[in-house]
Structures are given as structure tokens and as C-alpha cells.
Design an enzyme around this catalytic site. Structure first.
Site, PDB file in Angstrom:
ATOM      1  N   TYR A  47       2.455  -4.052   4.933  1.00 32.14           N
ATOM      2  CA  TYR A  47       1.119  -4.522   5.297  1.00 32.14           C
ATOM      3  C   TYR A  47       0.190  -4.519   4.102  1.00 32.14           C
ATOM      4  CZ  TYR A  47      -0.847   0.252   5.279  1.00 32.14           C
ATOM      5  OH  TYR A  47      -1.290   1.494   4.911  1.00 32.14           O
ATOM      6  N   ARG A  60       0.706  -7.498  -4.449  1.00 29.65           N
ATOM      7  CA  ARG A  60       1.369  -6.273  -3.960  1.00 29.65           C
ATOM      8  C   ARG A  60       2.181  -6.556  -2.698  1.00 29.65           C
ATOM      9  NH1 ARG A  60      -2.302  -1.207  -2.844  1.00 29.65           N
ATOM     10  NH2 ARG A  60      -2.879  -2.516  -1.086  1.00 29.65           N
ATOM     11  N   ARG A 111      18.271  -4.439  19.035  1.00 26.19           N
ATOM     12  CA  ARG A 111      18.063  -3.198  18.293  1.00 26.19           C
ATOM     13  C   ARG A 111      19.368  -2.672  17.689  1.00 26.19           C
ATOM     14  NH1 ARG A 111      18.134   2.203  18.340  1.00 26.19           N
ATOM     15  NH2 ARG A 111      16.423   3.268  17.266  1.00 26.19           N
ATOM     16  N   HIS A 165      20.267  -0.438  13.846  1.00 21.50           N
ATOM     17  CA  HIS A 165      19.668   0.013  12.585  1.00 21.50           C
ATOM     18  C   HIS A 165      19.935  -0.978  11.453  1.00 21.50           C
ATOM     19  CE1 HIS A 165      19.105   3.675  14.796  1.00 21.50           C
ATOM     20  NE2 HIS A 165      18.548   4.280  13.763  1.00 21.50           N
ATOM     21  N   LYS A 170       4.173  -0.516   0.313  1.00 19.79           N
ATOM     22  CA  LYS A 170       3.127  -0.380   1.337  1.00 19.79           C
ATOM     23  C   LYS A 170       3.719  -0.667   2.714  1.00 19.79           C
ATOM     24  CE  LYS A 170      -1.804  -1.251   2.026  1.00 19.79           C
ATOM     25  NZ  LYS A 170      -2.202   0.148   2.200  1.00 19.79           N
ATOM     26  N   GLU A 213      -1.817  11.676  -3.452  1.00 19.74           N
ATOM     27  CA  GLU A 213      -2.911  10.752  -3.122  1.00 19.74           C
ATOM     28  C   GLU A 213      -3.479  11.179  -1.779  1.00 19.74           C
ATOM     29  OE1 GLU A 213      -1.394   6.720  -2.521  1.00 19.74           O
ATOM     30  OE2 GLU A 213       0.515   7.556  -1.865  1.00 19.74           O
ATOM     31  N   LEU A 239       1.022   5.051  -3.779  1.00 20.10           N
ATOM     32  CA  LEU A 239       0.797   3.615  -3.643  1.00 20.10           C
ATOM     33  C   LEU A 239       0.012   3.123  -4.865  1.00 20.10           C
ATOM     34  CD1 LEU A 239       1.117   1.314  -1.440  1.00 20.10           C
ATOM     35  CD2 LEU A 239      -1.339   1.560  -1.200  1.00 20.10           C
TER      36      LEU A 239
HETATM   37  N1  PDD Z   1      -4.789   2.161   2.629  1.00 18.76           N
HETATM   38  N2  PDD Z   1      -2.880   5.199  -0.917  1.00 18.76           N
HETATM   39  C1  PDD Z   1      -2.505   5.006   0.357  1.00 18.76           C
HETATM   40  C2  PDD Z   1      -1.453   5.888   0.944  1.00 18.76           C
HETATM   41  C3  PDD Z   1      -3.112   3.972   1.110  1.00 18.76           C
HETATM   42  O1  PDD Z   1      -2.734   3.773   2.382  1.00 18.76           O
HETATM   43  C4  PDD Z   1      -4.119   3.172   0.519  1.00 18.76           C
HETATM   44  C5  PDD Z   1      -4.791   2.055   1.256  1.00 18.76           C
HETATM   45  C6  PDD Z   1      -4.491   3.433  -0.809  1.00 18.76           C
HETATM   46  C7  PDD Z   1      -5.524   2.605  -1.528  1.00 18.76           C
HETATM   47  O2  PDD Z   1      -5.025   1.322  -1.818  1.00 18.76           O
HETATM   48  P1  PDD Z   1      -5.990   0.045  -1.963  1.00 18.76           P
HETATM   49  O3  PDD Z   1      -6.971   0.396  -3.005  1.00 18.76           O
HETATM   50  O4  PDD Z   1      -5.064  -1.045  -2.373  1.00 18.76           O
HETATM   51  O5  PDD Z   1      -6.608  -0.144  -0.616  1.00 18.76           O
HETATM   52  C8  PDD Z   1      -3.821   4.438  -1.503  1.00 18.76           C
HETATM   53  C9  PDD Z   1      -5.249   1.075   3.455  1.00 18.76           C
HETATM   54  C10 PDD Z   1      -6.649   0.691   3.178  1.00 18.76           C
HETATM   55  C11 PDD Z   1      -4.981   1.424   4.897  1.00 18.76           C
HETATM   56  O6  PDD Z   1      -3.887   1.894   5.158  1.00 18.76           O
HETATM   57  O7  PDD Z   1      -5.833   1.221   5.753  1.00 18.76           O
END
Ligand code: PDD
Length: 295
Positions: free
Chosen positions: A35, A54, A102, A104, A150, A183, A208
Site C-alpha cells: 500500500y 516506492r 485459498r 499459501h 510497504k 522507527e 520503511l
Molecule cells: N505510514 N514507517 C512506517 C512503519 C510507516 O508505516 C510509515 C508511513 C512511515 C513513514 O513513511 P512516509 O513518510 O512515506 O509516509 C515510516 C503510513 C502513513 C500509514 O501506514 O498510514
């Protein structure tokens, strides 16, 4: 009058409340999906190219094909902003590997599903949060070994964030087994040390690669501010002069309390605020205007 809320699912714009996905979609069954979240700030689509870069990377890493080319995908993003009259808000975009019985093991011939939703954000609340700063707690990082992708497999993140909210905090700052901050549950974490060094963790499979992080690094370099990309411990964060979080949903927002301990003078620090200004300026200059400004 508030406009109707629209979603986009596999080629169709549908009223949000009626948007549906198949029960055997692999996104639902296995979180076999990725996403992106893009912010619209006063009619400007922020960091669009970086988010699409990304997205392509996440899909490539998981061998999921792009559901459509980049140019038509941009048209869908624009149409979503238009239909939802989204002057201030977030666009959520998800691509799953597709629908199959379904199992895996994924069949190789699936058609990926593409889902977009939109949500308004109150710019006054966002700004107030930036002006007051937020509280955070620390929490063990219990995620997998490819946090650079992501993926929507966010259970450890959602559990950490829920724990934070139950304790009256806004974010959970994740800490690895060696005591280093990775993070936030949905943000990148930065500190400003007592010596004025701005630090954020270096990129690896453990975090991320935040789009906001990347644009801030560029903006800071333009402003000749020096930033170190290195690991730092939770203890270092607790004794830092400033801590701030970055994400598309937040810009740069200060943490004024961590695990109940005040950070700095418990108010957003000067450097964090300058970083937010630099980010808004650089991203704003590059952004695509989709709706007229309210000013
Ligand atoms: N989250 N780290 C994680 C684990 C994240 O889920 C996100 C963003 C970030 C920041 O990334 P960016 O600057 O590209 O938004 C760092 C989004 C906003 C979410 O899951 O809602």
C-alpha cells in the site's frame, strides 16, 4: 454540503459504503499486498512520484505486477481527489496479488486487485498537533525481516499503536533486541542530540524508506543542515534535545514526552519546526495542484 465519499475498486468508482472485495482476495487471506498513503495538502498532491516509485519497488520485491501503468494510475488518483473534493486529506492505495482459491502458495497468473479510498483530514487539528507535539511510548519491535517493503501485514504495528493509544500516547517507538530505535509504528523517528546533531536511522531491511524522510533529507541538504543517518538507542532518544516523527500523514511532528519523561522543554523544538517548514516548502514547490487553494 459535504460531498459523497467515493472508492475505486478494480476499474470502478463506487460509493465508499458499497465498495467490496472478494472474500478470497489474497490481501484479506494472507496480507499478500502492499500500500501507499499520499497526502493532499490544500489541494496539492504531495510527493506523488516518490510514493509511486516506492509502490513499484514494493511490488517488484514481492513479484506482484503493477495493476496498471503509472500514467493511468495517476489519472485514477486525480479522479479520486476530484470526486471526493479532497482539499485536505489522504488517499490510500492498496494493491493485492489478486483473488484465488485459498492456498499459501500463490498461483503465478493472478490479476492484482487495486483499491483506492480517500479520507478528509482536518488541517486545523493537524496543525494543532504539530504546535503541541505528541506523547510516545517505547515498544518492542516484533516485526518481520523485510520492513522496507510497504506491506499491509501490519499486525505488530497495529498492536504497538493500540498499546500506545491505551496509554494516552500518540505513537509507539519501536525498539530492536539490542536497544536501538528502528522507527515508529507508522512513522520514521528522528532525534536532535544535545550537540545539535540531527539523527535518523540509516536505511536497511529494518525500516520503511519513508518518503517524507527522503524529502526532508533533500530539503535539509539544500538548507545546508547536516543530518547523520545512523542507529541510535532508546536511551539516546530519551536524553535527546528534540525528537520528531515523520510520515505523509503528519509531516514532521514533535514528540514532547517519551515513556512519561519530558523531552527537551516539553514543547516542539526549534529544529523540528524548521524541518517541517523546509519539508512543506520543498514538497509544496514540487507538488501537483489538483484543487484550488482555500487561501
Ligand atoms: N505510514 N514507517 C512506517 C512503519 C510507516 O508505516 C510509515 C508511513 C512511515 C513513514 O513513511 P512516509 O513518510 O512515506 O509516509 C515510516 C503510513 C502513513 C500509514 O501506514 O498510514
Amino acid at each position: 454540503m459535504p460531498s459523497a465519499r467515493w472508492a475505486y475498486v478494480n476499474g470502478q468508482y463506487v460509493p465508499h459504503a458499497l465498495a467490496r472485495i472478494h472474500v478470497e482476495d489474497r490481501g484479506l487471506q494472507f496480507a499478500d499486498s502492499v500500500y501507499e498513503v499520499c497526502a493532499i495538502v490544500d489541494g496539492l498532491m504531495m510527493d506523488e512520484e516518490e510514493h509511486l516509485d516506492r509502490l513499484e519497488r514494493s511490488l517488484r520485491e514481492l513479484a506482484i505486477p503493477m495493476p496498471m501503468g503509472r500514467a493511468p494510475l495517476k489519472l485514477v488518483l486525480r479522479e479520486m481527489v476530484r470526486r471526493n473534493a479532497l482539499r485536505h486529506g489522504l488517499i490510500y492505495l492498496q494493491v493485492t496479488r489478486g483473488t484465488a482459491r485459498r492456498d499459501h502458495a500463490a498461483p503465478s497468473d493472478l490479476r492484482p486487485s487495486l483499491i483506492l479510498t480517500a479520507r478528509p483530514v482536518d488541517p486545523v487539528l493537524l496543525e494543532r498537533r504539530r504546535q503541541l507535539g505528541v506523547k510516545a511510548i517505547s515498544h518492542p519491535d516484533e516485526r518481520w525481516a523485510r520492513c522496507d517493503i510497504k506491506s499491509t501485514a501490519l499486525l505488530p504495528n497495529t498492536l504497538a499503536k493500540t498499546a500506545a493509544r491505551r496509554q494516552g500516547a500518540f505513537e509507539a517507538i519501536l525498539v530492536d533486541g539490542d536497544g536501538y530505535v528502528t522507527e515508529g509504528a507508522s512513522t520514521n523517528v528522528w532525534i536532535v542530540t544535545k550537540d545539535g546533531e540531527i539523527v535518523t536511522r540509516n536505511l536497511s531491511h529494518n525500516i520503511l524508506p519513508g518518503v517524507t524522510r527522503r524529502v526532508i533529507l533533500e530539503a535539509a541538504a539544500e538548507a545546508q543542515m547536516r543530518i547523520s543517518e545512523r542507529k541510535f538507542t532508546l536511551e539516546e532518544a530519551k536524553s535527546a534535545r528534540e525528537i520528531f516523527l515523520t510520515a505523509a500523514t503528519l509531516g514532521a511532528t514533535s514528540v514532547v514526552e517519551l515513556d512519561g519523561r519530558p523531552i527537551g522543554n516539553q514543547r516542539p523544538g526549534q529544529i523540528s519546526q524548521r524541518i517541517q517548514t523546509l519539508y512543506a516548502d520543498l514538497a509544496g514547490r514540487r507538488a501537483v495542484r489538483l484543487l484550488p487553494s482555500s487561501n
